[in-house]
Design a protein around this motif. Structure first.
Motif, PDB file in Angstrom:
ATOM      1  N   ALA A 110       0.304  -1.262   0.002  1.00 46.03           N
ATOM      2  CA  ALA A 110       0.460   0.281   0.114  1.00 46.03           C
ATOM      3  C   ALA A 110       1.319   1.424   0.124  1.00 46.03           C
ATOM      4  N   LYS A 111       0.959   2.242  -0.955  1.00 46.85           N
ATOM      5  CA  LYS A 111       1.225   3.175  -0.604  1.00 46.85           C
ATOM      6  C   LYS A 111       0.601   4.536  -0.244  1.00 46.85           C
ATOM      7  N   PRO A 112       1.355   5.201   0.995  1.00 46.65           N
ATOM      8  CA  PRO A 112       0.912   6.372   1.518  1.00 46.65           C
ATOM      9  C   PRO A 112       0.379   7.868   0.134  1.00 46.65           C
ATOM     10  N   GLY A 113      -0.997   8.371   0.858  1.00 44.76           N
ATOM     11  CA  GLY A 113      -1.414   8.944  -0.224  1.00 44.76           C
ATOM     12  C   GLY A 113      -2.832   8.358  -1.373  1.00 44.76           C
ATOM     13  N   GLN A 114      -2.209   6.943  -1.999  1.00 39.53           N
ATOM     14  CA  GLN A 114      -2.373   6.679  -2.821  1.00 39.53           C
ATOM     15  C   GLN A 114      -3.354   5.430  -1.829  1.00 39.53           C
ATOM     16  N   ALA A 121       5.690  -7.641  23.456  1.00 40.76           N
ATOM     17  CA  ALA A 121       6.574  -8.952  22.130  1.00 40.76           C
ATOM     18  C   ALA A 121       5.674  -7.924  20.834  1.00 40.76           C
ATOM     19  N   ARG A 122       4.547  -7.602  20.361  1.00 37.22           N
ATOM     20  CA  ARG A 122       3.837  -6.971  19.036  1.00 37.22           C
ATOM     21  C   ARG A 122       3.862  -5.709  19.579  1.00 37.22           C
ATOM     22  N   THR A 123       4.760  -4.960  18.522  1.00 39.42           N
ATOM     23  CA  THR A 123       5.097  -4.014  18.226  1.00 39.42           C
ATOM     24  C   THR A 123       5.229  -3.814  17.189  1.00 39.42           C
ATOM     25  N   LEU A 124       4.911  -4.330  16.143  1.00 40.68           N
ATOM     26  CA  LEU A 124       4.048  -4.361  14.220  1.00 40.68           C
ATOM     27  C   LEU A 124       3.213  -5.351  13.818  1.00 40.68           C
ATOM     28  N   THR A 125       2.000  -4.503  14.214  1.00 39.38           N
ATOM     29  CA  THR A 125       0.588  -4.994  12.986  1.00 39.38           C
ATOM     30  C   THR A 125       0.189  -4.476  11.261  1.00 39.38           C
ATOM     31  N   MET A 126       0.778  -5.927  10.446  1.00 37.39           N
ATOM     32  CA  MET A 126       0.111  -5.359   9.128  1.00 37.39           C
ATOM     33  C   MET A 126      -1.277  -5.227   9.206  1.00 37.39           C
ATOM     34  N   VAL A 127      -1.413  -4.032   8.564  1.00 33.57           N
ATOM     35  CA  VAL A 127      -3.043  -3.858   7.974  1.00 33.57           C
ATOM     36  C   VAL A 127      -3.427  -3.879   6.082  1.00 33.57           C
ATOM     37  N   THR A 128      -4.449  -4.835   5.775  1.00 33.48           N
ATOM     38  CA  THR A 128      -4.470  -5.452   5.016  1.00 33.48           C
ATOM     39  C   THR A 128      -6.399  -4.526   4.267  1.00 33.48           C
ATOM     40  N   ILE A 129      -5.793  -3.499   3.117  1.00 30.41           N
ATOM     41  CA  ILE A 129      -7.072  -3.441   2.859  1.00 30.41           C
ATOM     42  C   ILE A 129      -7.416  -4.118   1.842  1.00 30.41           C
ATOM     43  N   PRO A 130      -9.040  -4.903   1.432  1.00 30.82           N
ATOM     44  CA  PRO A 130      -9.444  -4.997   0.192  1.00 30.82           C
ATOM     45  C   PRO A 130      -9.443  -4.693  -0.733  1.00 30.82           C
ATOM     46  N   GLN A 162      -7.576  -3.926  -7.648  1.00 33.70           N
ATOM     47  CA  GLN A 162      -7.718  -5.457  -7.439  1.00 33.70           C
ATOM     48  C   GLN A 162      -7.090  -6.122  -7.119  1.00 33.70           C
ATOM     49  N   GLN A 163      -6.274  -5.417  -6.196  1.00 33.95           N
ATOM     50  CA  GLN A 163      -5.330  -7.275  -5.448  1.00 33.95           C
ATOM     51  C   GLN A 163      -5.592  -6.062  -4.194  1.00 33.95           C
ATOM     52  N   PRO A 164      -5.097  -6.985  -3.041  1.00 37.46           N
ATOM     53  CA  PRO A 164      -5.285  -6.285  -1.450  1.00 37.46           C
ATOM     54  C   PRO A 164      -3.383  -5.421  -0.909  1.00 37.46           C
ATOM     55  N   LYS A 165      -4.050  -4.611  -0.846  1.00 37.65           N
ATOM     56  CA  LYS A 165      -2.813  -3.777  -0.646  1.00 37.65           C
ATOM     57  C   LYS A 165      -2.386  -4.087   1.189  1.00 37.65           C
ATOM     58  N   SER A 166      -1.352  -3.759   1.916  1.00 40.25           N
ATOM     59  CA  SER A 166      -0.938  -3.691   2.756  1.00 40.25           C
ATOM     60  C   SER A 166       0.001  -2.446   3.682  1.00 40.25           C
TER      61      SER A 166
END
Length: 146
Positions: free
Chosen positions: A78-82, A134-143, A114-118
């Protein structure tokens, strides 16, 4: 002359340089060193109809005092701003008595996706009296849009 206080017979640690440093450090922090913050999930899927990703940061241990940490976003596919609105590093506060805080990152609607972006949400730099879990990073997926 002022009367001297009698020595205490309590189970408090004996006075001395090491104990004085410990007490001084605790008083400078202003909060007990018993709060731990971490992201609630490894991955988050943004519902297609939601305008923002909601990321929960949990606080465990003591709820006394405010717990602070720094958070920001990092791009992936996923791209910032886009695809999402980037968040620069800034401090967040979990208020006294609270066990969590929600972070919101706006996502950009794109009918042609067309594709999920993360992208990623990162927490770091815990404030005084706070440690990172322990968890300091989360992946966010845009459908994709369909």
């Amino acid at each position: 002359p002022t009367p001297q206080a009698a020595p205490s017979s309590s189970s408090a640690p004996p006075p001395g340089p090491a104990n004085d440093r410990t007490r001084l450090a605790a008083s400078e922090r202003g909060t007990p060193p018993a709060s731990r913050v971490e992201l609630a999930a490894d991955t988050i899927d943004v519902p297609l109809t939601d305008p923002a990703a909601r990321i929960i940061v949990r606080r465990r241990g003591s709820l006394q005092g405010a717990a602070t940490f720094t958070w920001w976003t990092e791009s992936g596919t996923a791209k910032p701003g886009q695809d999402f609105i980037a968040v620069a590093p800034h401090q967040e506060v979990i208020e006294e008595g609270k066990s969590s805080v929600s972070l919101f990152i706006p996502v950009v609607g794109d009918a042609t996706r067309q594709q999920p972006k993360s992208f990623y949400v990162v927490i770091n730099d815990p404030g005084p009296g706070v440690t990172l879990g322990a968890r300091t990073l989360t992946m966010v997926t845009i459908p994709p849009s369909q």
